[in-house]
Design a protein around this motif. Structure first.
Motif, PDB file in Angstrom:
ATOM      1  N   UNK A  73       2.414   5.041 -30.032  1.00  0.00           N
ATOM      2  CA  UNK A  73       2.409   5.659 -28.698  1.00  0.00           C
ATOM      3  C   UNK A  73       1.285   5.033 -27.856  1.00  0.00           C
ATOM      4  N   UNK A  74       1.660   4.626 -26.708  1.00  0.00           N
ATOM      5  CA  UNK A  74       0.686   4.041 -25.768  1.00  0.00           C
ATOM      6  C   UNK A  74       0.696   4.901 -24.476  1.00  0.00           C
ATOM      7  N   UNK A  75      -0.500   5.282 -23.959  1.00  0.00           N
ATOM      8  CA  UNK A  75      -0.585   6.108 -22.745  1.00  0.00           C
ATOM      9  C   UNK A  75      -1.009   5.262 -21.550  1.00  0.00           C
ATOM     10  N   UNK A  76      -0.217   5.417 -20.489  1.00  0.00           N
ATOM     11  CA  UNK A  76      -0.532   4.747 -19.222  1.00  0.00           C
ATOM     12  C   UNK A  76      -1.687   5.520 -18.557  1.00  0.00           C
ATOM     13  N   UNK A 128       5.658  11.102 -18.768  1.00  0.00           N
ATOM     14  CA  UNK A 128       5.988   9.758 -18.300  1.00  0.00           C
ATOM     15  C   UNK A 128       4.909   8.757 -18.664  1.00  0.00           C
ATOM     16  N   UNK A 129       3.657   9.228 -18.849  1.00  0.00           N
ATOM     17  CA  UNK A 129       2.557   8.324 -19.220  1.00  0.00           C
ATOM     18  C   UNK A 129       2.638   7.916 -20.690  1.00  0.00           C
ATOM     19  N   UNK A 136      14.096   8.596 -24.534  1.00  0.00           N
ATOM     20  CA  UNK A 136      13.749  10.013 -24.451  1.00  0.00           C
ATOM     21  C   UNK A 136      14.906  10.775 -23.794  1.00  0.00           C
ATOM     22  N   UNK A 137      15.323  11.852 -24.503  1.00  0.00           N
ATOM     23  CA  UNK A 137      16.373  12.725 -23.957  1.00  0.00           C
ATOM     24  C   UNK A 137      15.827  14.140 -23.840  1.00  0.00           C
ATOM     25  N   UNK A 138      16.312  14.898 -22.828  1.00  0.00           N
ATOM     26  CA  UNK A 138      15.816  16.265 -22.554  1.00  0.00           C
ATOM     27  C   UNK A 138      16.930  17.272 -22.699  1.00  0.00           C
ATOM     28  N   UNK A 139      16.538  18.453 -23.155  1.00  0.00           N
ATOM     29  CA  UNK A 139      17.454  19.590 -23.232  1.00  0.00           C
ATOM     30  C   UNK A 139      17.347  20.316 -21.873  1.00  0.00           C
ATOM     31  N   UNK A 140      18.430  20.218 -21.113  1.00  0.00           N
ATOM     32  CA  UNK A 140      18.385  20.763 -19.736  1.00  0.00           C
ATOM     33  C   UNK A 140      18.083  22.249 -19.726  1.00  0.00           C
ATOM     34  N   UNK A 141      18.650  22.989 -20.652  1.00  0.00           N
ATOM     35  CA  UNK A 141      18.447  24.433 -20.685  1.00  0.00           C
ATOM     36  C   UNK A 141      16.980  24.768 -20.876  1.00  0.00           C
TER      37      UNK A 141
END
Length: 901
Positions: A73-76, A128-129, A136-141
Motif C-alpha cells: 500500500x502506498x499513500x499519496x 483515494x490516497x 476497488x469495489x464499493x457496496x452501495x448500500x
C-alpha cells in the motif's frame, strides 16, 4: 477474485479513543469560546476546528493503517493532506457558525450539513490516497448508510456545540458522554465505509501486510499508526492543558475582578445610599417574607417630606407605620409588583404629592426583590391644577367669546388666504338665511355662498375680490337677493406682520336706510316748513311794522306838540304805549324763532358789568319813575368784574328783567340789584317788591308764552323764555326765588372774563342833533307808502336846513338822484318795480350817484336781512317803526359827514 481486508483491533481501539478524546477537547474549547469576547475569539475558533479535525482525521488515518489488505500500500501524500484540510475547514466553519450570538435556521442547516459532508469527504479522499495493485469495489448500500450516518453525526456535533455554548455551568460528564457518543458515531462512519470496500485482483502477500509506503518512503504500518496516535494525543492533551490553564487563569482574574468589583460595588452602594439620602426623590427596596413585604432600603429627601425616616420604614411592612386604610391601598401595588408587574402609582401623604415606580428583580424566573423610586410631584400637581383651572378659564373664555360673538348684532365672517371659511357666527347664518350647522360650513370656499348672498352677484364678486386684493379696510353697502340692505366692512387679518386672512362684518341697515330716507324727507319738509315759517315771520314782521311805523311815528310827533291838552296827551301816550308793546311782541317772537332754528349768532366780548348795568338803568329809569319804583344798585365785590358775553344780548336780557321787575312791582316799590362771585361766574340778583310768583309756577315761567295766573299786568310771556335761551347760548344760567305777596329774586349767572382792556360797549352821549347853521341839505326818500312818506316828512320838518324829496318807485328815484344834487338817500327795500338792492346797485354803478350814502329804511327787522343789506353796501339800516330820536341821530350823523367832506 474479490477479497476484503482485516482490521488490527489495537489500532481500531486507538483510533476510537483518539476521536473521543479530540471531541471532548473540542467541547472544552467551545465552552471557553462562549465566555470569550472580541478578537480573543478567533484563536479559540481555529483551535477548536483544528482539534476536532485532527481527531477525526487521525482516527481515519489510523483506521486506514489498521486495515490490512495483504498488498503493498502506498499513500499519496497530497491527497492525504487534502483530506485533513477538508475536515479542518468543515470543523472551523461549524465553530464560526455556532460562535455567533444568533444563528438563523438556514445557517444551522448549512453548518450541520457541512460537518457531515466534511466527515464523509475526508474518508473518501483518504481512500483515494491509498494506492494498491487491485481494483476497488464499493457496496452501495453500505455507502448510503455511511452517508446517512455522516449527516446524522454532523447534526449531532452542531447541536452539541450549541448546547455547550449556551450552558456554561459544569457539564463535564455530559461533555464526556457526548464525546463518546459522537466519537463512536464517527468511528462507525469510517469502519462502515471500510466494510463497503472490496478488492479484486492484484498480488496478495502477507509479508507486506505491516508495511506502508508514503511517497516512496517505506515505514512500519503499526509504528506509523502509534506515532501518529501518540502525536495526536500529545497535541490534544496540550490543547486541553492550555484550555484548563487559561480557564484557571481566567477564573483567577474573574475572582480578582469580582473582589475589586465587590469593593467598588460596596463603595458605590454606600455612595448611592448617601446620594439617595440627599436626593429630592425616594429610593426603596423590599422583599417578601411570608405574607409581609419588608423594606430593606428607604432613603431620600422625599421621605422626610412624607413625615417618615429610614428607621421608621426599613425592616418593616407598610402596615407597621402607615394608617390601616392607606397602607392596605398601597399594599395592592406592592403585591402586583411582586407578581412581576412594573407598577406606577400616585399618592399624597402629609400634604405632599408623589409618584412611585416599582420594578421587580427576577432571577431564575422568580422575583427576588422589588426596587422602587419615588419623585415629589407636588409642584407638578399644583401646575396641573393651575393648568386645569387655566384650561377651564380658557374654555369659559372661549365659550364667553363664542356667546358674545354669536350674540353680537352684526354678522362676522373670517376667510383664510385661500378664501376658505375659518370662522363665522350665528347672526351671519341668520342674516344670509343659511340653515346648515356652522361646523359643516367651516373649511368651505366662500365662492359657494356668494351666489346665495348678493342681488348682483358678478358685480359684488368683483368688488369683493378687489377689496381682498388691496387689503385696505373698506366699508360699503350691498343689496342682498331678498332686498335687504347690508353695511359690509372689510379688515385684513394679521398675526404680527404676517397676513393670515380676511375679516368681514355685515350689518343689516335696511330699517336704518328706510329711516334715513324718511328722515331726509322729513328734514326736507321741515326745511320747507322752516323756510315757510321764516317767510311768514318776515312778511308778518314787515306787514305789522309798516302800519306801526305810522302809528308810533305820528304818536311821537304828537308827543312833541306842546299845544295838546292833558287828556289828549294821555291818549297819545296810550297809543304810543300800545304800539311799542306790539313792536316788542313782534321783536321777541322773531328772536325766539331764530333761537329755535339755531340762527342766532352770539358774538362774545369782554365787558365791564357796571357800565352795561348803568346804561340799562338809565334807559329804564323813565319807566320806573312813572310808577314811582326806586332802583337801588349795591356795589359789592362783583360790581367792577368783567364778563365774557354778547354785549347786545346782555343789554337785552337786563332790560327785560328790569322791565319785569318794574312792571310787576307795586306802586312806590323797590328794585335792588346785587352782585356775588361764584367760582368762574358772576351772579347778579334783581330783587323786586312785587306780587311774587307761586312756587308751583316758578319753573314754568321760563316756558314760551307762559304767564302767571294771578297777574293782570299786560305781557307776552316770551321775555323770560328768551332770557333763559340767550343765557344758555352765552354759557350762563337763570333762576328765580319768589314768594307771593313779598316779591321775587331773579338771578342770572355770567361767565367771568380774566381782564378787560377797553370797554368798547359803553353808550356814549349822543352827538348833538343840530346841524351846521346856515347849511342846507337835500335828502331823497324812495318809498311807495304815502303814510311812511308823510311821517318822514313831518319828522325831518322838525330839523332846520333839510329839504326832503320823494319818489314812489325805484326808477323814479334813480332819475331824481341823477338830476338832483343830493346829500343822502333813504330807500325802502320793497318797492313796486325795483327792490332796494337793485336800486343801490344802479346808484353805485352811476358816476353821478356812486358817492351818495344810501340808508335802507324797511319794516323787515330780520337780522339776516339787516346783515345782507349792510354787506351789499347800504351805509346804515333803519327799521320800521321809526324811533324818531334814533332816526334823527342817524340822519344828522351822515349829513355831518357831508359837512366834514
Amino acid at each position: 477474485m474479490a477479497h476484503a481486508g482485516s482490521f488490527d483491533m489495537k489500532l481500531v481501539i486507538l483510533s476510537v479513543i483518539i476521536v473521543i478524546f479530540s471531541l471532548f477537547a473540542s467541547f472544552k474549547i467551545m465552552a471557553r469560546l462562549a465566555v470569550t469576547e472580541g478578537s480573543e475569539r478567533k484563536p479559540w475558533i481555529l483551535a477548536g476546528g483544528f482539534i476536532m479535525a485532527l481527531g477525526i482525521w487521525t482516527m481515519h488515518f489510523i483506521g486506514m493503517l489498521g486495515y490490512h489488505v495483504h498488498m503493498a500500500v502506498t499513500y499519496n501524500l497530497s491527497l492525504t493532506f487534502l483530506s485533513f484540510v477538508l475536515i479542518f475547514l468543515g470543523a472551523t466553519c461549524v465553530y464560526v457558525i455556532t460562535a455567533k450570538a444568533t444563528i438563523p435556521t438556514l445557517s444551522q442547516i448549512i453548518g450541520a450539513s457541512v460537518m457531515g459532508v466534511s466527515i464523509i469527504g475526508t474518508h473518501m479522499i483518504g481512500m483515494a490516497a491509498m494506492q494498491i495493485k487491485a481494483t476497488v469495489h464499493f457496496n452501495i448500500f453500505l455507502l448510503l448508510i455511511t452517508l446517512f450516518l455522516s449527516l446524522t453525526v454532523g447534526v449531532s456535533i452542531f447541536l452539541l456545540l450549541l448546547y455547550v455554548k449556551n450552558n456554561r455551568t459544569k457539564i463535564t460528564l455530559k461533555k464526556l458522554i457526548s464525546s463518546i457518543f459522537v466519537g463512536l458515531g464517527i468511528s462507525a462512519i469510517h469502519y462502515t465505509a471500510m466494510e463497503a470496500v472490496q478488492f479484486r485482483g492484484g498480488p496478495m502477500s502477507f509479508k507486506v501486510a505491516h508495511i506502508t509506503t508514503i511517497s516512496n518512503m517505506v515505514v512500519s504500518t503499526d509504528r506509523l499508526a502509534y506515532a501518529i496516535g501518540l502525536a495526536t494525543i500529545i497535541i490534544i492533551l496540550s490543547i486541553i492543558v492550555l484550555t484548563y490553564s487559561d480557564k484557571i487563569k481566567a477564573e483567577q482574574q474573574r475572582l480578582l475582578l469580582e473582589k475589586e468589583l465587590t469593593q467598588q460595588m460596596n463603595k458605590v452602594q454606600q455612595d448611592l445610599i448617601n446620594t439617595i439620602r440627599r436626593q429630592q426623590g425616594l429610593t426603596l427596596k423590599y422583599v417578601k417574607i411570608g405574607e409581609r413585604y419588608i423594606h430593606t432600603l428607604c432613603e431620600g429627601e422625599l421621605l422626610a417630606k412624607l413625615g417618615l425616616t429610614p428607621d421608621i420604614v426599613v425592616g418593616k411592612d407598610l402596615r407597621d407605620f402607615l394608617p390601616e386604610d392607606y397602607a392596605e391601598h398601597k399594599l395592592q401595588f406592592y403585591i402586583r409588583a411582586w407578581n412581576g408587574e412594573i407598577v406606577n402609582y400616585e399618592e399624597q401623604l402629609n400634604g405632599t404629592d408623589y409618584i412611585v415606580s416599582l420594578s421587580p428583580v427576577v432571577e431564575n424566573g422568580k422575583v427576588v426583590e422589588v426596587i422602587g423610586s419615588g419623585v415629589d410631584i407636588t409642584e407638578r400637581k399644583r401646575a396641573e391644577r393651575i393648568s386645569k383651572e387655566n384650561e377651564m378659564k380658557l374654555r369659559e373664555s372661549h365659550a364667553l367669546r363664542r356667546t358674545m360673538i354669536d350674540n353680537l348684532p352684526i354678522a362676522i365672517l373670517v376667510l383664510d388666504n385661500n378664501l376658505n371659511i375659518i370662522a363665522l357666527n350665528k347672526p351671519h347664518c341668520q342674516l344670509f338665511n343659511i340653515d346648515a350647522p356652522i361646523k359643516s360650513i367651516i373649511g368651505q370656499n366662500i365662492a359657494k355662498y356668494r351666489k346665495l348672498y348678493y342681488k348682483s352677484v358678478e358685480i359684488e364678486e368683483k368688488k369683493a375680490d378687489e377689496i381682498i386684493k388691496n387689503r385696505i379696510p373698506t366699508v360699503d353697502e350691498v343689496e342682498l337677493v331678498d332686498g335687504k340692505i347690508i353695511k359690509r366692512s372689510y379688515f385684513p387679518f394679521y398675526v404680527g406682520e404676517e397676513h393670515k386672512g380676511h375679516l368681514w362684518t355685515f350689518e343689516e341697515i335696511t330699517e336704518r336706510k328706510q329711516m334715513e330716507k324718511a328722515n331726509l324727507k322729513a328734514r326736507e319738509e321741515a326745511e320747507k316748513a322752516s323756510l315757510a315759517k321764516t317767510r311768514f315771520l318776515s312778511n308778518m314782521s314787515h306787514e305789522l311794522r309798516t302800519p306801526l311805523n305810522g302809528i308810533l311815528g305820528f304818536s311821537q310827533l304828537l308827543e312833541l306838540d306842546g299845544s295838546l291838552t292833558h287828556q289828549q296827551r294821555m291818549f297819545v301816550e296810550e297809543i304810543t304805549k300800545g304800539g311799542r308793546h306790539l313792536l316788542n311782541l313782534i321783536t321777541e317772537i322773531l328772536d325766539l324763532s331764530r333761537i329755535e332754528e339755531g340762527k342766532v349768532n352770539i358774538t362774545k366780548d369782554t365787558i365791564r358789568i357796571a357800565s352795561v348795568m348803568m346804561e340799562c338803568i338809565n334807559l329804564i329809569g323813565p319807566v320806573a319813575n312813572q310808577k314811582g319804583v326806586q332802583i337801588i344798585q349795591e356795589q359789592g365785590e362783583g360790581f367792577n368784574q368783567c364778563v365774557y358775553v354778547d354785549p347786545i344780548r346782555l343789554r337785552q336780557i337786563i332790560l327785560n328783567l328790569l322791565d319785569n321787575a318794574i312792571k310787576y312791582n307795586r306802586e312806590s316799590g323797590r328794585v335792588v340789584i346785587t352782585y356775588e362771585l361764584n367760582k368762574e361766574h358772576l351772579v347778579i340778583h334783581i330783587r323786586d317788591t312785587g306780587i311774587g310768583i307761586p312756587e308751583e309756577e316758578q319753573e314754568m315761567i321760563f316756558a314760551p308764552f307762559y304767564r302767571i295766573h294771578h297777574s293782570y299786568t299786560e305781557g307776552t310771556g316770551i321775555g323770560l323764555s328768551l332770557v333763559k335761551q340767550l343765557l344758555s347760548l352765552m354759557g350762563g344760567d337763570v333762576g328765580i326765588k319768589s314768594k307771593v305777596g313779598e316779591g321775587s329774586d331773579i338771578w342770572i349767572s355770567l361767565p367771568l372774563a380774566a381782564s378787560i382792556q377797553k370797554d368798547q360797549h359803553v353808550l356814549h352821549e349822543s352827538k348833538s342833533n343840530e346841524l351846521v347853521k346856515n347849511q342846507n341839505y337835500t335828502i331823497l326818500y324812495i318809498e311807495d307808502n304815502h303814510s311812511n312818506l308823510q311821517l318822514v316828512s313831518e319828522i325831518l320838518g322838525t330839523v332846520s336846513g333839510i329839504n326832503l324829496l320823494s319818489a314812489m318807485t325805484g326808477k323814479e328815484g334813480l332819475k331824481m338822484a341823477a338830476e338832483q344834487q343830493l346829500d343822502l338817500i333813504l330807500c325802502d327795500i320793497h318797492l313796486p318795480d325795483l327792490n332796494g338792492f337793485e336800486v343801490l346797485k344802479r346808484l353805485e354803478s352811476n358816476a353821478l350817484t356812486d358817492d351818495i350814502p344810501v340808508i335802507a329804511v324797511s319794516a323787515n327787522a330780520m337780522k339776516e336781512e339787516i346783515s345782507r343789506a349792510l354787506d351789499m353796501g347800504f351805509a346804515d339800516y333803519i327799521t320800521k317803526p321809526i324811533d324818531i330820536a334814533s332816526f334823527i341821530q342817524v340822519i344828522c350823523k351822515y349829513l355831518s359827514n357831508v359837512d366834514g367832506e
